[in-house]
Design a protein around this motif. Structure first.
Motif, PDB file in Angstrom:
ATOM      1  N   GLU A 158      -5.218  -6.034   6.543  1.00  0.00           N
ATOM      2  CA  GLU A 158      -4.407  -6.518   6.384  1.00  0.00           C
ATOM      3  C   GLU A 158      -3.347  -6.464   6.575  1.00  0.00           C
ATOM      4  O   GLU A 158      -1.486  -6.472   7.402  1.00  0.00           O
ATOM      5  CB  GLU A 158      -4.055  -7.948   4.830  1.00  0.00           C
ATOM      6  CG  GLU A 158      -4.659  -9.050   5.343  1.00  0.00           C
ATOM      7  CD  GLU A 158      -4.600 -10.260   4.379  1.00  0.00           C
ATOM      8  OE1 GLU A 158      -3.569  -9.674   3.135  1.00  0.00           O
ATOM      9  OE2 GLU A 158      -4.738 -11.091   4.533  1.00  0.00           O
ATOM     10  N   ALA A 159      -2.898  -5.094   5.628  1.00  0.00           N
ATOM     11  CA  ALA A 159      -2.207  -3.475   6.184  1.00  0.00           C
ATOM     12  C   ALA A 159      -1.679  -2.575   5.655  1.00  0.00           C
ATOM     13  O   ALA A 159      -2.999  -2.093   4.757  1.00  0.00           O
ATOM     14  CB  ALA A 159      -0.586  -4.055   4.936  1.00  0.00           C
ATOM     15  N   VAL A 160      -1.419  -1.686   6.509  1.00  0.00           N
ATOM     16  CA  VAL A 160      -1.514  -0.281   6.168  1.00  0.00           C
ATOM     17  C   VAL A 160      -0.346   0.538   5.649  1.00  0.00           C
ATOM     18  O   VAL A 160       0.514   0.451   6.092  1.00  0.00           O
ATOM     19  CB  VAL A 160      -1.911   0.513   8.028  1.00  0.00           C
ATOM     20  CG1 VAL A 160      -3.066  -0.154   8.284  1.00  0.00           C
ATOM     21  CG2 VAL A 160      -0.551  -0.271   8.780  1.00  0.00           C
ATOM     22  N   GLY A 161      -0.584   1.393   5.651  1.00  0.00           N
ATOM     23  CA  GLY A 161       0.420   2.457   4.758  1.00  0.00           C
ATOM     24  C   GLY A 161       0.816   3.479   5.944  1.00  0.00           C
ATOM     25  O   GLY A 161       0.671   3.447   7.147  1.00  0.00           O
ATOM     26  N   SER A 162       2.051   3.966   5.718  1.00  0.00           N
ATOM     27  CA  SER A 162       2.972   4.358   6.605  1.00  0.00           C
ATOM     28  C   SER A 162       1.958   6.334   7.793  1.00  0.00           C
ATOM     29  O   SER A 162       2.562   5.862   8.543  1.00  0.00           O
ATOM     30  CB  SER A 162       4.112   4.591   6.315  1.00  0.00           C
ATOM     31  OG  SER A 162       4.387   5.431   5.838  1.00  0.00           O
ATOM     32  N   GLY A 163       0.871   6.382   6.187  1.00  0.00           N
ATOM     33  CA  GLY A 163       0.394   7.707   5.884  1.00  0.00           C
ATOM     34  C   GLY A 163      -0.582   7.405   7.398  1.00  0.00           C
ATOM     35  O   GLY A 163      -1.254   8.289   7.968  1.00  0.00           O
TER      36      GLY A 163
ATOM     37  N   ARG B 124      -8.262  -9.867  -2.664  1.00  0.00           N
ATOM     38  CA  ARG B 124      -7.220  -8.441  -1.779  1.00  0.00           C
ATOM     39  C   ARG B 124      -7.277  -7.023  -2.822  1.00  0.00           C
ATOM     40  O   ARG B 124      -7.493  -7.574  -3.818  1.00  0.00           O
ATOM     41  CB  ARG B 124      -5.889  -9.198  -1.116  1.00  0.00           C
ATOM     42  CG  ARG B 124      -5.500  -9.740  -0.450  1.00  0.00           C
ATOM     43  CD  ARG B 124      -4.182  -9.772  -0.101  1.00  0.00           C
ATOM     44  NE  ARG B 124      -4.342 -10.982   0.887  1.00  0.00           N
ATOM     45  CZ  ARG B 124      -3.977 -12.398   0.174  1.00  0.00           C
ATOM     46  NH1 ARG B 124      -3.908 -12.423  -0.710  1.00  0.00           N
ATOM     47  NH2 ARG B 124      -3.287 -12.966   1.586  1.00  0.00           N
ATOM     48  N   VAL B 125      -8.274  -5.906  -1.810  1.00  0.00           N
ATOM     49  CA  VAL B 125      -7.760  -5.092  -2.886  1.00  0.00           C
ATOM     50  C   VAL B 125      -7.030  -3.871  -2.270  1.00  0.00           C
ATOM     51  O   VAL B 125      -6.947  -4.189  -1.073  1.00  0.00           O
ATOM     52  CB  VAL B 125      -9.074  -4.452  -3.143  1.00  0.00           C
ATOM     53  CG1 VAL B 125      -9.834  -4.311  -1.494  1.00  0.00           C
ATOM     54  CG2 VAL B 125      -9.378  -3.417  -3.328  1.00  0.00           C
ATOM     55  N   THR B 126      -6.542  -3.002  -3.163  1.00  0.00           N
ATOM     56  CA  THR B 126      -5.793  -2.131  -2.183  1.00  0.00           C
ATOM     57  C   THR B 126      -6.675  -0.521  -2.370  1.00  0.00           C
ATOM     58  O   THR B 126      -6.479  -0.110  -3.364  1.00  0.00           O
ATOM     59  CB  THR B 126      -3.774  -2.417  -3.085  1.00  0.00           C
ATOM     60  OG1 THR B 126      -4.025  -2.898  -2.244  1.00  0.00           O
ATOM     61  CG2 THR B 126      -3.283  -0.896  -2.211  1.00  0.00           C
ATOM     62  N   ILE B 127      -6.592  -0.024  -1.022  1.00  0.00           N
ATOM     63  CA  ILE B 127      -7.918   1.080  -0.956  1.00  0.00           C
ATOM     64  C   ILE B 127      -7.766   1.827   0.069  1.00  0.00           C
ATOM     65  O   ILE B 127      -6.527   1.921   0.577  1.00  0.00           O
ATOM     66  CB  ILE B 127      -9.222   0.912  -1.080  1.00  0.00           C
ATOM     67  CG1 ILE B 127     -10.069   1.643  -1.343  1.00  0.00           C
ATOM     68  CG2 ILE B 127      -8.749  -0.464   0.099  1.00  0.00           C
ATOM     69  CD1 ILE B 127     -11.744   1.502  -1.020  1.00  0.00           C
ATOM     70  N   GLY B 128      -7.855   3.896  -0.609  1.00  0.00           N
ATOM     71  CA  GLY B 128      -7.289   4.806   0.457  1.00  0.00           C
ATOM     72  C   GLY B 128      -7.794   4.466   1.753  1.00  0.00           C
ATOM     73  O   GLY B 128      -9.434   3.883   2.058  1.00  0.00           O
ATOM     74  N   SER B 129      -7.528   4.640   2.826  1.00  0.00           N
ATOM     75  CA  SER B 129      -8.354   4.112   4.054  1.00  0.00           C
ATOM     76  C   SER B 129      -9.391   5.094   4.029  1.00  0.00           C
ATOM     77  O   SER B 129     -10.006   5.193   4.959  1.00  0.00           O
ATOM     78  CB  SER B 129      -7.114   5.124   5.272  1.00  0.00           C
ATOM     79  OG  SER B 129      -6.364   6.325   5.005  1.00  0.00           O
TER      80      SER B 129
ATOM     81  N   PRO C   3       0.481  -1.184  -0.004  1.00  0.00           N
ATOM     82  CA  PRO C   3       0.372  -0.368  -0.105  1.00  0.00           C
ATOM     83  C   PRO C   3       1.461   1.264  -0.201  1.00  0.00           C
ATOM     84  O   PRO C   3       1.899   1.437   0.431  1.00  0.00           O
ATOM     85  CB  PRO C   3      -1.057   0.169   1.576  1.00  0.00           C
ATOM     86  CG  PRO C   3      -0.136  -0.533   2.294  1.00  0.00           C
ATOM     87  CD  PRO C   3       0.910  -1.784   0.563  1.00  0.00           C
ATOM     88  N   ALA C   4       0.517   2.191  -0.922  1.00  0.00           N
ATOM     89  CA  ALA C   4       1.381   3.485  -0.118  1.00  0.00           C
ATOM     90  C   ALA C   4       0.904   4.456   1.112  1.00  0.00           C
ATOM     91  O   ALA C   4       0.138   3.687   2.219  1.00  0.00           O
ATOM     92  CB  ALA C   4       0.027   4.744  -1.558  1.00  0.00           C
ATOM     93  N   ASP C   5       0.952   5.461   1.184  1.00  0.00           N
ATOM     94  CA  ASP C   5       1.165   6.148   2.403  1.00  0.00           C
ATOM     95  C   ASP C   5      -0.451   6.262   3.221  1.00  0.00           C
ATOM     96  O   ASP C   5      -0.282   6.268   3.877  1.00  0.00           O
ATOM     97  CB  ASP C   5       2.022   7.172   2.184  1.00  0.00           C
ATOM     98  CG  ASP C   5       3.480   7.681   2.153  1.00  0.00           C
ATOM     99  OD1 ASP C   5       3.860   5.951   2.046  1.00  0.00           O
ATOM    100  OD2 ASP C   5       4.159   8.462   1.948  1.00  0.00           O
ATOM    101  N   ASN C   6      -0.884   6.458   2.230  1.00  0.00           N
ATOM    102  CA  ASN C   6      -2.389   6.305   2.433  1.00  0.00           C
ATOM    103  C   ASN C   6      -3.348   5.412   2.519  1.00  0.00           C
ATOM    104  O   ASN C   6      -4.444   5.501   2.024  1.00  0.00           O
ATOM    105  CB  ASN C   6      -2.667   8.033   2.302  1.00  0.00           C
ATOM    106  CG  ASN C   6      -2.393   7.502   0.424  1.00  0.00           C
ATOM    107  OD1 ASN C   6      -2.598   6.893   0.091  1.00  0.00           O
ATOM    108  ND2 ASN C   6      -4.409   9.119  -0.336  1.00  0.00           N
ATOM    109  N   GLU C   7      -2.614   4.272   2.428  1.00  0.00           N
ATOM    110  CA  GLU C   7      -4.101   2.931   1.602  1.00  0.00           C
ATOM    111  C   GLU C   7      -3.336   1.926   2.541  1.00  0.00           C
ATOM    112  O   GLU C   7      -2.562   1.989   3.247  1.00  0.00           O
ATOM    113  CB  GLU C   7      -3.133   2.691  -0.093  1.00  0.00           C
ATOM    114  CG  GLU C   7      -3.947   3.535  -1.197  1.00  0.00           C
ATOM    115  CD  GLU C   7      -2.674   3.334  -1.983  1.00  0.00           C
ATOM    116  OE1 GLU C   7      -3.812   3.912  -3.612  1.00  0.00           O
ATOM    117  OE2 GLU C   7      -1.923   2.464  -2.593  1.00  0.00           O
TER     118      GLU C   7
END
Length: 207
Positions: free
Chosen positions: A73-78, A102-107, A25-29
């Motif tokens: 399952e995982a969180v970005g650093s931001g 799985r899907v990667t999505i903005g928090s 994930p990116a920082d906000n994902e």
């Protein structure tokens, strides 16, 4: 991860299960492990190629599915406010990506799953619920004391609209056909609602 993809437009036979690579994930994902995915009319229309504003031939192959419910399952650093193991639901951007492990999505697109709901119920909420909210609140300026008429009140969007309007303190008038009317104001709501059962015939049709 496994995903239901389409490489061409068509019927259900256009869906194909494939293995796709995953990215962190990116920082906000967040990465959401999908436990259930909803099926909406827009998914069928995109699969058939009749909604080019969401998906055209240049966008193929694609993973459809906009309504998901699952576990982080995982969180970005931001990311703030979400942790690994949280149960949540979401509507994916561009109505794509949900039919996968799985899907990667903005928090900022996540909502917590109420403890009274299971994953399959939660996965049916985002698109219909947001559509009702946008119609009533974002565009309709719903407020306490409003008088609201909701057609097809037992449908996917309609039954959310009834609940949203009631919670806002509006007076709700709702229409539904046959047995479906009990989904709107049946046994649980009889003490607070008046149910009128009428069938109108016009031009030989039933309305």
């Amino acid at each position: 991860m496994r995903a239901m993809t389409i490489a061409r437009f068509g019927g259900a036979d256009a869906l194909e299960c494939r293995l796709l690579s995953e990215s962190p994930p990116a920082d906000n994902e967040v990465v959401l492990r999908v436990m259930a995915a909803g099926v909406n009319p827009v998914d069928r229309k995109m699969r058939e190629g009749i909604m080019p504003q969401f998906l055209d031939a240049d966008g193929l192959p694609a993973v459809l599915g906009c309504d998901v419910a699952g576990v982080v399952e995982a969180v970005g650093s931001g990311v703030r406010g979400w942790s690994i193991g949280d149960q949540c639901m979401a509507m994916t951007p561009d109505h794509q990506g949900g039919y996968a492990d799985r899907v990667t999505i903005g928090s900022d697109l996540l909502a917590p799953i109420p403890p009274t709901l299971v994953f399959t119920e939660a996965a049916a909420m985002p698109l219909a619920g947001l559509t009702a909210w946008q119609g009533l609140v974002t565009h309709g300026a719903l407020r306490r004391g409003s008088r609201v008429l909701i057609h097809a009140a037992a449908g996917g969007v309609g039954h959310f609209a009834v609940q949203i309007a009631r919670a806002a303190g509006a007076t709700v008038f709702a229409t539904a056909s046959g047995f479906a009317s009990w989904l709107c104001c049946g046994p649980r709501g009889r003490s607070r609602h008046r149910l009128q059962d009428r069938t109108v015939r016009r031009h030989g049709g039933r309305y």
